[in-house]
Motif scaffolding. Structure first.
Motif, PDB file in Angstrom:
ATOM      1  N   LYS A 148      69.367  49.916   3.699  1.00 12.81           N
ATOM      2  CA  LYS A 148      70.096  49.937   4.962  1.00 12.81           C
ATOM      3  C   LYS A 148      69.582  48.879   5.923  1.00 12.81           C
ATOM      4  O   LYS A 148      68.411  48.489   5.889  1.00 12.81           O
ATOM      5  CB  LYS A 148      69.992  51.323   5.601  1.00 12.81           C
ATOM      6  CG  LYS A 148      70.682  52.417   4.797  1.00 12.81           C
ATOM      7  CD  LYS A 148      70.551  53.768   5.473  1.00 12.81           C
ATOM      8  CE  LYS A 148      71.259  54.847   4.651  1.00 12.81           C
ATOM      9  NZ  LYS A 148      71.120  56.180   5.270  1.00 12.81           N
ATOM     10  N   ASP A 149      70.479  48.408   6.778  1.00 12.85           N
ATOM     11  CA  ASP A 149      70.104  47.417   7.794  1.00 12.85           C
ATOM     12  C   ASP A 149      68.968  47.968   8.658  1.00 12.85           C
ATOM     13  O   ASP A 149      68.964  49.139   9.049  1.00 12.85           O
ATOM     14  CB  ASP A 149      71.303  47.088   8.685  1.00 12.85           C
ATOM     15  CG  ASP A 149      72.419  46.372   7.927  1.00 12.85           C
ATOM     16  OD1 ASP A 149      72.184  45.975   6.774  1.00 12.85           O
ATOM     17  OD2 ASP A 149      73.521  46.222   8.499  1.00 12.85           O
ATOM     18  N   GLY A 150      67.998  47.097   8.937  1.00 12.60           N
ATOM     19  CA  GLY A 150      66.873  47.484   9.774  1.00 12.60           C
ATOM     20  C   GLY A 150      65.656  47.951   9.006  1.00 12.60           C
ATOM     21  O   GLY A 150      64.564  48.043   9.580  1.00 12.60           O
ATOM     22  N   VAL A 181      65.594  43.815   6.157  1.00 12.92           N
ATOM     23  CA  VAL A 181      67.037  43.678   5.946  1.00 12.92           C
ATOM     24  C   VAL A 181      67.721  43.687   7.303  1.00 12.92           C
ATOM     25  O   VAL A 181      67.636  44.665   8.044  1.00 12.92           O
ATOM     26  CB  VAL A 181      67.572  44.807   5.047  1.00 12.92           C
ATOM     27  CG1 VAL A 181      69.083  44.681   4.887  1.00 12.92           C
ATOM     28  CG2 VAL A 181      66.882  44.766   3.686  1.00 12.92           C
ATOM     29  N   ASN A 182      68.395  42.601   7.611  1.00 15.36           N
ATOM     30  CA  ASN A 182      69.016  42.455   8.930  1.00 15.36           C
ATOM     31  C   ASN A 182      70.480  42.856   8.955  1.00 15.36           C
ATOM     32  O   ASN A 182      70.946  43.499   9.897  1.00 15.36           O
ATOM     33  CB  ASN A 182      68.876  41.001   9.405  1.00 15.36           C
ATOM     34  CG  ASN A 182      67.426  40.576   9.521  1.00 15.36           C
ATOM     35  OD1 ASN A 182      66.578  41.348   9.955  1.00 15.36           O
ATOM     36  ND2 ASN A 182      67.127  39.362   9.096  1.00 15.36           N
ATOM     37  N   LYS A 183      71.218  42.467   7.898  1.00 16.64           N
ATOM     38  CA  LYS A 183      72.664  42.707   7.943  1.00 16.64           C
ATOM     39  C   LYS A 183      73.275  42.566   6.553  1.00 16.64           C
ATOM     40  O   LYS A 183      72.878  41.692   5.788  1.00 16.64           O
ATOM     41  CB  LYS A 183      73.325  41.702   8.899  1.00 16.64           C
ATOM     42  CG  LYS A 183      74.826  41.849   9.047  1.00 16.64           C
ATOM     43  CD  LYS A 183      75.399  40.741   9.929  1.00 16.64           C
ATOM     44  CE  LYS A 183      76.913  40.840  10.035  1.00 16.64           C
ATOM     45  NZ  LYS A 183      77.486  39.698  10.808  1.00 16.64           N
ATOM     46  N   HIS A 184      74.242  43.452   6.246  1.00 15.65           N
ATOM     47  CA  HIS A 184      75.090  43.288   5.066  1.00 15.65           C
ATOM     48  C   HIS A 184      76.443  42.776   5.537  1.00 15.65           C
ATOM     49  O   HIS A 184      77.130  43.456   6.317  1.00 15.65           O
ATOM     50  CB  HIS A 184      75.318  44.634   4.353  1.00 15.65           C
ATOM     51  CG  HIS A 184      74.112  45.177   3.662  1.00 15.65           C
ATOM     52  ND1 HIS A 184      72.996  45.640   4.333  1.00 15.65           N
ATOM     53  CD2 HIS A 184      73.843  45.355   2.331  1.00 15.65           C
ATOM     54  CE1 HIS A 184      72.103  46.074   3.468  1.00 15.65           C
ATOM     55  NE2 HIS A 184      72.592  45.906   2.246  1.00 15.65           N
ATOM     56  N   ASP A 185      76.811  41.579   5.131  1.00 13.79           N
ATOM     57  CA  ASP A 185      78.150  41.100   5.481  1.00 13.79           C
ATOM     58  C   ASP A 185      79.200  41.915   4.729  1.00 13.79           C
ATOM     59  O   ASP A 185      78.982  42.313   3.575  1.00 13.79           O
ATOM     60  CB  ASP A 185      78.301  39.611   5.145  1.00 13.79           C
ATOM     61  CG  ASP A 185      77.757  38.713   6.246  1.00 13.79           C
ATOM     62  OD1 ASP A 185      77.367  39.249   7.301  1.00 13.79           O
ATOM     63  OD2 ASP A 185      77.713  37.484   6.048  1.00 13.79           O
ATOM     64  N   VAL A 191      73.610  39.548   1.756  1.00 13.10           N
ATOM     65  CA  VAL A 191      72.662  40.329   2.537  1.00 13.10           C
ATOM     66  C   VAL A 191      71.755  39.353   3.278  1.00 13.10           C
ATOM     67  O   VAL A 191      71.169  38.455   2.667  1.00 13.10           O
ATOM     68  CB  VAL A 191      71.814  41.243   1.624  1.00 13.10           C
ATOM     69  CG1 VAL A 191      70.843  42.072   2.459  1.00 13.10           C
ATOM     70  CG2 VAL A 191      72.715  42.155   0.795  1.00 13.10           C
ATOM     71  N   LEU A 192      71.668  39.523   4.580  1.00 12.49           N
ATOM     72  CA  LEU A 192      70.844  38.643   5.408  1.00 12.49           C
ATOM     73  C   LEU A 192      69.498  39.320   5.641  1.00 12.49           C
ATOM     74  O   LEU A 192      69.433  40.451   6.131  1.00 12.49           O
ATOM     75  CB  LEU A 192      71.529  38.366   6.742  1.00 12.49           C
ATOM     76  CG  LEU A 192      72.999  37.915   6.665  1.00 12.49           C
ATOM     77  CD1 LEU A 192      73.563  37.646   8.049  1.00 12.49           C
ATOM     78  CD2 LEU A 192      73.149  36.685   5.779  1.00 12.49           C
ATOM     79  N   ASP A 201      64.124  33.180   7.187  1.00 13.41           N
ATOM     80  CA  ASP A 201      65.386  33.911   7.077  1.00 13.41           C
ATOM     81  C   ASP A 201      66.094  33.474   5.804  1.00 13.41           C
ATOM     82  O   ASP A 201      66.168  32.279   5.492  1.00 13.41           O
ATOM     83  CB  ASP A 201      66.285  33.621   8.283  1.00 13.41           C
ATOM     84  CG  ASP A 201      65.741  34.229   9.573  1.00 13.41           C
ATOM     85  OD1 ASP A 201      65.065  35.269   9.502  1.00 13.41           O
ATOM     86  OD2 ASP A 201      65.992  33.657  10.645  1.00 13.41           O
ATOM     87  N   THR A 203      69.578  34.155   3.094  1.00  9.49           N
ATOM     88  CA  THR A 203      70.900  34.725   2.824  1.00  9.49           C
ATOM     89  C   THR A 203      70.988  34.932   1.317  1.00  9.49           C
ATOM     90  O   THR A 203      71.020  33.966   0.552  1.00  9.49           O
ATOM     91  CB  THR A 203      72.014  33.777   3.305  1.00  9.49           C
ATOM     92  OG1 THR A 203      71.885  33.577   4.717  1.00  9.49           O
ATOM     93  CG2 THR A 203      73.384  34.372   3.002  1.00  9.49           C
TER      94      THR A 203
END
Length: 215
Positions: A148-150, A181-185, A191-192, A201, A203
Motif C-alpha cells: 500500500k502507498d505510504g 512506496v509513494n504511489k500506484h498509478d 509504482v512510484l 526516486d 518508477t
C-alpha cells in the motif's frame, strides 16, 4: 514431464503455491503467458495430480507437485549459485544456463555442488535453496505491487527473469534495499517508490512490480 510443465511447477512454488493459493493472473504475469494458456495448462496439471485448483480461490501444489517443484528449484538455484560464485556469471545471464543444466543434473551432482558451495541458503537473486532432504526456509510472497502507498518495505528477492534482472541492474535496485512506496498509478500503471538506501526516486513498471518480493 515437459520443460514447460516444470516451469509452471517452479513458478507456482516461487509465488507461494506450496503453502497458499496463487492466482491464474499471477502465473500469467510471471511467465509472460496469456491467461487462457495458463488455464489450459493448469487443467492438465490438475488431471496429473500436480496442483489443486479451486475456481475463484486459486491454485496450489499437491504433495506430489510440491516434491517435484522442490527438486527442480533446488537444482536450478544451486546451479545459479555455482555460476556466480565459481564462474563469475552476471545475474541476468544465470537463468538460461541454469535452466539447461537442471534437467541433466543427478541428485548426486546436486549434493556435490551443495557441499562445494558450503550449503548455501539463498541463490543470487534471493530465493531459498531447499536442502537435500527437501527442507527450506520460509520466504516472503508479498510482491511490491501489493504494498500500500505510504508503506516502507525491504526487497528480499526477485523472480528469475533475464529482462527483469537487466532492468533492475539498470535502475540499481538490489536485495536488501529499503523502499518507500509513494504511489500506484491507475490502470496498471507503474509504482512510484523512493529507494531509501541510496535516496533515489524510482518508477517501477507494473509487470516488474509483480516480480519483486518484499517484506
Amino acid at each position: 514431464m515437459t520443460p514447460m510443465k516444470e516451469d509452471y511447477l517452479k513458478i507456482i512454488f516461487e509465488l507461494g503455491g506450496a503453502s497458499e493459493k496463487v492466482s491464474n493472473k499471477q502465473i500469467a504475469i510471471s511467465l509472460n503467458i496469456a491467461a487462457g494458456s495458463v488455464t489450459e495448462m493448469i487443467n492438465k496439471m490438475v488431471e496429473e495430480g500436480l496442483v489443486n485448483h479451486e475456481p475463484y480461490a486459486g491454485i496450489s501444489l499437491t504433495d506430489a507437485g510440491r516434491k517435484k517443484a522442490v527438486t527442480l528449484v533446488r537444482k536450478h538455484r544451486l546451479w545459479e549459485t555455482f555460476l556466480v560464485k565459481k564462474l563469475g556469471f552476471a545475474l541476468p545471464d544465470l537463468d538460461v544456463e541454469a535452466e539447461r543444466l537442471e534437467h541433466v543434473t543427478s541428485e548426486k551432482l546436486a549434493n556435490a555442488m551443495d557441499d562445494a558451495l558450503d550449503h548455501p541458503k539463498k541463490c543470487p537473486h534471493g530465493g531459498t535453496i531447499p536442502d537435500r532432504n527437501g527442507h527450506y526456509d520460509s520466504e516472503s510472497h508479498l510482491i511490491l505491487n501489493d504494498v500500500k502507498d505510504g508503506q516502507t518495505v525491504t526487497v528480499t528477492r526477485f523472480i528469475d527473469n533475464h529482462d527483469l534482472l537487466t532492468y533492475l541492474g539498470d535502475i540499481k535496485l538490489d536485495i536488501g534495499d529499503k523502499l518507500q512506496v509513494n504511489k500506484h498509478d491507475p490502470f496498471e500503471g507503474p509504482v512510484l517508490v523512493t529507494n531509501l538506501t541510496d535516496k533515489q526516486d524510482l518508477t517501477i513498471g507494473y509487470k516488474a512490480a509483480h516480480y519483486i518480493f518484499v517484506e
